[in-house]
Design a protein around this motif. Structure first.
Motif, PDB file in Angstrom:
ATOM      1  N   GLY A 166       0.944  -1.025   0.072  1.00  0.00           N
ATOM      2  CA  GLY A 166       0.062   0.038  -0.186  1.00  0.00           C
ATOM      3  C   GLY A 166       0.773   1.278   0.029  1.00  0.00           C
ATOM      4  N   LEU A 209      -5.896  11.561  -4.292  1.00  0.00           N
ATOM      5  CA  LEU A 209      -7.103  10.858  -4.395  1.00  0.00           C
ATOM      6  C   LEU A 209      -7.567  10.904  -5.677  1.00  0.00           C
ATOM      7  CD1 LEU A 209      -8.341  12.142  -0.894  1.00  0.00           C
ATOM      8  CD2 LEU A 209      -7.881   9.705  -1.529  1.00  0.00           C
ATOM      9  N   PHE A 221     -11.364   1.248  -4.429  1.00  0.00           N
ATOM     10  CA  PHE A 221     -10.866   1.084  -5.852  1.00  0.00           C
ATOM     11  C   PHE A 221      -9.769  -0.251  -5.730  1.00  0.00           C
ATOM     12  CE2 PHE A 221      -7.446   1.702  -8.761  1.00  0.00           C
ATOM     13  CZ  PHE A 221      -7.922   2.152  -9.959  1.00  0.00           C
ATOM     14  N   GLY A 222      -9.102  -0.216  -4.849  1.00  0.00           N
ATOM     15  CA  GLY A 222      -8.154  -1.508  -4.880  1.00  0.00           C
ATOM     16  C   GLY A 222      -8.999  -2.747  -4.540  1.00  0.00           C
ATOM     17  N   ARG A 243      -7.884   4.014   2.215  1.00  0.00           N
ATOM     18  CA  ARG A 243      -7.947   3.644   0.684  1.00  0.00           C
ATOM     19  C   ARG A 243      -6.478   2.518   0.639  1.00  0.00           C
ATOM     20  NH1 ARG A 243      -6.644   7.429  -4.806  1.00  0.00           N
ATOM     21  NH2 ARG A 243      -4.791   7.371  -3.588  1.00  0.00           N
ATOM     22  N   SER A 244      -5.380   3.047   1.349  1.00  0.00           N
ATOM     23  CA  SER A 244      -4.283   2.147   1.128  1.00  0.00           C
ATOM     24  C   SER A 244      -4.428   1.083   2.147  1.00  0.00           C
ATOM     25  CB  SER A 244      -2.925   3.056   1.601  1.00  0.00           C
ATOM     26  OG  SER A 244      -2.999   3.937   2.615  1.00  0.00           O
ATOM     27  N   THR A 297      -6.937  -2.951   1.066  1.00  0.00           N
ATOM     28  CA  THR A 297      -6.534  -3.925   0.499  1.00  0.00           C
ATOM     29  C   THR A 297      -5.678  -4.998   1.605  1.00  0.00           C
ATOM     30  OG1 THR A 297      -4.822  -2.885  -0.393  1.00  0.00           O
ATOM     31  CG2 THR A 297      -6.898  -3.206  -1.729  1.00  0.00           C
TER      32      THR A 297
END
Lengths: 554, 337
Positions: B75, B83, B95-96, B141-142, B145
């Protein structure tokens, strides 16, 4: 992005074959004959006063047009820079409309306004029972200058006013406190401060009017010749290729120098204008003097921009037997002694087909070029000459391009004289810089960290392009596409060389109608011009709808 | 868990990263700390796979990672958060997960937004967010996943001072709660102290010192590290035959293992006092300037043609000659030059 690196060679290959090769052919025709160096063209140019007169008139009309345009645009720019008023943003947006209007449409419009068969004249003749039209500016220098002002007024207005509104009025106030009267303030403070914008606008207007073709050819008639129209006459009417080629060389040299000057002045413009934004300084006019100033400028603007277009529409509906759609229906009729062999409306079909092909080619090549150019940012040395290289076709006059095409692409290895693709190719060359200018800023605005972030989240380069890059440049690309379509619809200078007699484009057909005698031909020219104006206006509205800020303009 | 072996990267004539090696333990937060241009961001991008090393290699759990960054399953949080401006908060965080074709995306995104205290922000567009909120969306976000390794490039760098102070505490709490192994890049020592388990100070493409924050502060190894941490009193010294350390301020008996030859000596700003401490030596010089700094007075002190900056408690010291003492426990000979 670089999985198929050879794809990026396509734009270069395209420029090489369809730009540099024809240009070198011009050089060849001008200077060589059967492999020997000759200088007949050059000699004619230097010795015959006729050509000196043409060069002189070219410079003269461009200078006069520029001075008049700037002089008229300055007060308008002041009004737009310093005042708020109702409908301002709409008016400002609409003022760029002339920029997308084809030259032949503008020429028809001015014919309809100020020519012998104009709305004005026919009214006056009936009213005062006159035998001949009282106001006939057709084939005078005045109608040329007026059409040039029509074209360039809003360009100058926008450039100067957007610079002006970022200049703080405090400096003028300081000058007033130091005892300067309004006239002194204007000459000693305001005008010098505006100099970068005025210079850039003047150079741009000079370039446009120096290379003006359709307006001069149609409105000036045989009496007036500039370098641009003379190239056409020498090549297309007199088949004097060496002289035409030599004139083209001269034209290329002139425009390149002018383009370099423009790039310089424009660079100064952008560094200075980012200093300060002061839209808050704008106010509603509150003294009587200010109201008169505002009203006078708005009236001038609406009259200048509106009258010719309104006259065009009205005159296209005005037949010998009152208002009717006769001229429009006549576009569908194939005369026995037709100049086209097909109903004239086929020109619209041709134009639309050509414009679609142009759009596809210009968008593909423009996208590839823009992606390549945005990546070349990493190598400043390369970027320094790549950017201007891609913009080079913009600095070349359309007539030169068309002329280069007919002398270079009519024999092996590129025998395309009879090919239908020749017209879209010429149009693509003209449209390509506009597509690049629309897309490149959008690409450059995307920080490299966005595709990198996508990659770190697991997106392959292809997925990152599709999910991140594509949505962010989509509307810019749409603007570029509509631009390409509109430019192709209206392109005239190159088209007169490369279209075939039995499949003309709309501008070529309009010009041919205008050159024929008779009110029916005149009426059909105006009807077709009105149609073309409608198409280009629709394109313009699309562009305004999707354009982000002021970008991608010139 | 992660090991870097002899990474080197040059751009043209400049060596951005010069033969760097280090390891990070599972679950640890390592900070790469250094001034701009020291190569810390390049080092991070080499680990991410966004740049290719000229030489050297990377192993993660003993294995080399995939070549392409998008196949590494790391990540990364970017300096300006990166962004996606055309996607809302939900779509950014998702997204991921979408790219990986994972199921139960809604639940996972909700979990992540709860972690960064942004529940209810799903439909917001990016330009509706404040800088601090953007930072937290980028973090969510990072982390969504569940990457093997989280890389952070100046994670708080684009925020204003007051916000940074608060968010650096939150950042460490969140990273520790998730238990992710992380490498963070910063030029701000207080940020590094607040979030790191280990700090690597970088200069000219090399790591000058890799230590836990406390050790770094109490035992800086080089003049560069000492200066970068804000210490300004560094003077040339020399180990004497008898094991004492000779400096322009006098000779000290120190409790450290003596060395030999010339050495750079750090005099901490708190070393000067007017009362005699346990291990003090007398000193006299001149106070040439006094500045009120809140909890103490900062004084410019000149002795033996050397200028120093010291901190003295109230009452306000007066300008002119000053007699006092130097605490020898506040003297630190820097092991490397």
């Amino acid at each position: 992005m670089f999985r198929y690196p050879w794809l990026f060679l396509l734009p270069f290959l395209f420029l090489l074959i369809f730009f540099f090769y024809p240009l070198s052919a011009i050089l060849g025709v001008s200077l060589f004959e059967d492999g020997r160096l000759v200088n007949e063209g050059l000699q004619a140019l230097v010795t015959r006063p006729y050509y000196r007169q043409i060069a002189w008139f070219t410079l003269w009309q461009a200078t006069a047009s520029t001075i008049l345009t700037i002089a008229l645009a300055l007060p308008g720019a002041y009004v737009f820079a310093r005042y708020r008023f109702w409908g301002k943003s709409t008016l400002k947006a609409m003022s760029t409309l002339p920029f997308v209007l084809p030259t032949v449409v503008v020429a028809s419009a001015f014919s309809a306004l100020l020519g012998p068969r104009s709305v004005l004249n026919e009214g006056l003749m009936v009213l005062f029972n006159l035998q001949s039209p009282p106001i006939d500016l057709q084939n005078t220098v005045w109608i040329i200058l007026l059409a040039h002002i029509f074209y360039n007024y809003s360009v100058a207005l926008r450039m100067i006013s957007s610079y002006w509104q970022n200049l703080s009025p405090e400096v003028e106030e300081a000058a007033a406190m130091l005892g300067a009267n309004p006239r002194q303030i204007w000459w000693r403070v305001t005008l010098p401060r505006l100099q970068p914008a005025v210079n850039a606008a003047a150079v741009l207007v000079f370039i446009f009017t120096f290379t003006s073709f359709g307006v001069i050819l149609i409105l000036g008639g045989p009496r007036f010749s500039t370098l641009e129209t003379e190239i056409y006459r020498q090549a297309a009417n007199l088949f004097n290729l060496p002289v035409a080629a030599t004139l083209s060389l001269l034209q290329i040299a002139f425009t390149f120098v002018l383009m370099v000057v423009y790039t310089r002045t424009q660079a100064r413009l952008s560094t200075a204008s980012s200093l300060r934004a002061a839209e808050t300084q704008q106010q509603h006019p509150h003294t009587t003097g200010q109201r008169i100033m505002l009203a006078a400028n708005l009236t001038l603007m609406i009259l200048l921009l509106g009258a010719p277009l309104l006259a065009l529409i009205m005159r296209s509906l005005q037949t010998d037997s009152g208002y009717s759609l006769l001229y429009y229906t006549q576009l569908f009729v194939n005369d026995r002694n037709s100049i086209f062999f097909v109903p004239p409306i086929w020109a619209a079909v041709n134009s639309a087909g050509i414009a679609l092909v142009t759009m596809v080619m210009a968008v593909l090549l423009g996208l590839l070029s823009a992606v390549f150019l945005s990546h070349s940012d990493q190598w400043p040395g390369l970027k320094k000459w790549l950017d201007p290289l891609m913009m080079l076709p913009l600095a070349t006059s359309a007539v030169t391009l068309g002329f280069g095409f007919i002398i270079a692409l009519n024999r092996p290895p590129f025998d395309l004289r009879r090919s239908l693709i020749l017209v879209p190719i010429a149009h693509t060359l003209v449209a390509l810089p506009f597509v690049i200018r629309a897309v490149l800023p959008a690409l450059r605005r995307i920080p490299p960290s966005l595709p990198e972030a996508a990659a770190m989240l697991g997106a392959s380069p292809w997925q990152a392009s599709r999910e991140i890059i594509w949505p962010l440049i989509r509307s810019a690309l749409l603007v570029g596409a509509v631009f390409a379509f509109t430019i192709s619809m209206g392109e005239f200078g190159a088209s007169v060389f490369v279209t075939r007699p039995n499949s003309p484009t709309m501008p070529v057909a309009i010009a041919r109608f205008l050159s024929q005698p008779g009110s029916l031909n005149f009426g059909r020219a105006l009807a077709m011009s009105t149609l073309l104006m409608g198409i280009c206006t629709a394109g313009f509205l699309l562009i305004e709808r999707f354009r982000i800020g002021d970008e991608g303009e010139f | 868990m992660l090991s870097v072996h002899h990474f080197t990267k040059t751009f043209g004539d400049t060596i951005a990263v010069n033969d760097v090696s280090f390891s990070v333990k599972e679950g640890d937060i390592l900070c790469l700390l250094g001034p701009s241009g020291c190569g810390k961001t390049t080092l991070l991008r080499l680990i991410a796979g966004l740049e290719t090393a000229d030489s050297g290699r990377l192993t993660i759990d003993g294995q080399p990672p995939a070549v392409q960054p998008h196949e590494r399953d790391f990540g990364m949080m970017f300096q300006n958060f990166a962004l996606f401006p055309h996607k809302n908060v939900f779509d950014n965080v998702a997204f991921g997960l979408l790219i990986r074709g994972m199921s139960d995306i809604d639940r996972r995104v909700a979990e992540m937004l709860e972690l960064v205290a942004l529940t209810g922000y799903e439909k917001r567009t990016i330009d509706q967010l404040s800088g601090g909120e953007q930072q937290r969306v980028a973090l969510a976000r990072s982390l969504a996943t569940q990457p093997r390794l989280l890389l952070l490039d100046e994670p708080l760098g684009s925020l204003d001072r007051a916000l940074r102070e608060k968010l650096m505490i939150d950042l460490r709490l969140i990273l520790k709660q998730v238990g992710v192994t992380a490498i963070s890049v910063t030029h701000d020592q207080s940020e590094a102290f607040a979030i790191a388990d280990q700090i690597a100070v970088m200069n000219h493409g090399q790591i000058e010192q890799l230590s836990p924050p406390e050790i770094l502060f109490s035992e800086p190894r080089t003049p560069f590290v000492a200066r970068f941490l804000g210490f300004s009193n560094i003077v040339p010294g020399r180990w004497l035959e008898n094991g004492r350390l000779d400096t322009p301020l006098g000779a000290f008996d120190l409790s450290y293992q003596p060395g030999n030859g010339p050495v750079d000596v750090l005099i901490r700003p708190t070393a000067l006092s007017s009362d005699n401490p346990d291990h003090g030596i007398p000193i006299h010089g001149t106070i040439t300037a006094v500045t009120f700094r809140g909890r103490f007075y900062q004084v410019a002190f000149t002795t033996n043609h050397h200028n120093f900056i010291f901190e003295l408690p109230a009452p306000k010291p007066s300008l002119g000659p000053f007699r006092g003492f130097l605490d020898s426990t506040q003297i630190w000979p820097l092991p490397n030059r």
